[in-house]
Design a protein around this motif. Structure first.
Motif, short mmCIF file in Angstrom:
data_model
loop_
_atom_site.label_atom_id
_atom_site.label_comp_id
_atom_site.label_asym_id
_atom_site.label_seq_id
_atom_site.Cartn_x
_atom_site.Cartn_y
_atom_site.Cartn_z
N SER A 193 0.37 -1.43 -0.06
CA SER A 193 -0.03 0.27 -0.03
C SER A 193 1.23 1.43 -0.16
N ALA A 194 2.02 0.74 -0.22
CA ALA A 194 3.23 2.29 0.14
C ALA A 194 2.47 3.19 -1.07
N GLY A 195 3.12 4.78 -0.82
CA GLY A 195 2.91 5.68 -1.79
C GLY A 195 3.63 5.92 -2.38
N ASN A 196 4.59 7.47 -2.75
CA ASN A 196 5.24 7.41 -3.15
C ASN A 196 6.16 7.49 -2.59
N LEU A 197 8.02 6.58 -3.05
CA LEU A 197 8.64 5.86 -2.55
C LEU A 197 9.63 6.70 -3.20
N GLN A 198 10.54 7.77 -2.07
CA GLN A 198 11.98 8.22 -2.13
C GLN A 198 13.28 7.51 -2.45
N MET A 199 13.89 7.73 -3.74
CA MET A 199 15.07 7.31 -4.46
C MET A 199 16.30 8.00 -4.88
#
Length: 245
Positions: A193-199
């Motif tokens: 269910s994770a939203g935007n992931l920082q990379m």
């Protein structure tokens, strides 16, 4: 496509250290290249004096990171009572004392002491995925050697600072990809269910719409023991399920 090694850095407390300013130990959002080098070297059983091995491994590493949980930041306040004539062991194996200073105050027993104060920041309940490969790939240690060492480390492993013990297996498998960005996008996220992931990934390892190019100082000269130089990286966000590059 090149094979990449996956690491999952997860712990109740994590320290992705940045530039220390006076007595403040700050943290960054992503692990430094030098930190991952030190983690792998510790697993392999190398010693701090093995500077050439550390430098070579760091130069071969191509890696990126993806934050899978944001967590919270906390600051630890640390104190130590130091006496005027105390000596401590250093990394070069020679005892070293502290210079006399008017900052020392006389205690009831006649000795002089001061209280050293430090502040250390940590990420709490953070989970970060690392994707890496080695160039050249056939030189020792290989990715296979690193994977084996992570599962059978020569010494206990920690994430940034010694109190930061991992809460799960660090070796997280393998993933093929054209570049680091594609691997970070294509690897399944633990939280569906994770939203935007920082990379964050090296410049030249793919581009993402809306990403930013930055210069980062996170390489250590393992011979002198100091950080220096700059390398270009990119930062961006990605939502699982979006079209991959």
């Amino acid at each position: 496509m090149p094979r990449h090694l996956l690491l999952r850095l997860e712990a109740p407390m994590v320290a992705f250290g940045g530039e220390t300013i006076d007595n403040y130990g700050v943290i960054r959002d992503f692990p430094a290249l030098s930190m991952v080098t030190g983690l792998l070297a510790n697993a392999l059983g190398w010693r701090r004096e093995d500077a050439d091995l550390h430098n070579r491994l760091q130069n071969r590493l191509v890696l990126g990171a993806r934050r899978e949980s944001i967590g919270n930041r906390l600051r630890d306040y640390q104190t130590a009572l130091l006496f005027e004539n105390d000596q401590v062991w250093t990394t070069v194996g020679v005892p070293e004392g502290r210079a006399k200073s008017p900052s020392y105050s006389k205690l009831a027993d006649g000795r002089k002491a001061l209280t050293l104060q430090r502040y250390r920041d940590y990420h709490a309940n953070l989970s970060t995925l690392i994707a890496l490969r080695l160039e050249p790939a056939d030189e020792a240690p290989t990715l296979g050697d690193l994977a084996h060492a992570l599962d059978h480390p020569a010494r206990p492993l920690f994430i940034g600072r010694k109190p930061c013990l991992p809460s799960r297996r660090i070796f997280a498998g393998w993933q093929d990809g054209r570049n680091i960005l594609q691997v970070l996008q294509s690897t399944a996220c633990l939280d569906s269910s994770a939203g935007n992931l920082q990379m964050q990934w090296p410049d030249g390892e793919g581009e993402l719409q809306g990403d930013r190019k930055l210069d980062l100082c996170d390489e250590r000269n393992w011979t002198s023991g100091v950080h220096g130089g700059w390398r270009p990286v990119r930062k961006g966000t990605f939502k699982p399920g979006e079209v991959q590059i």
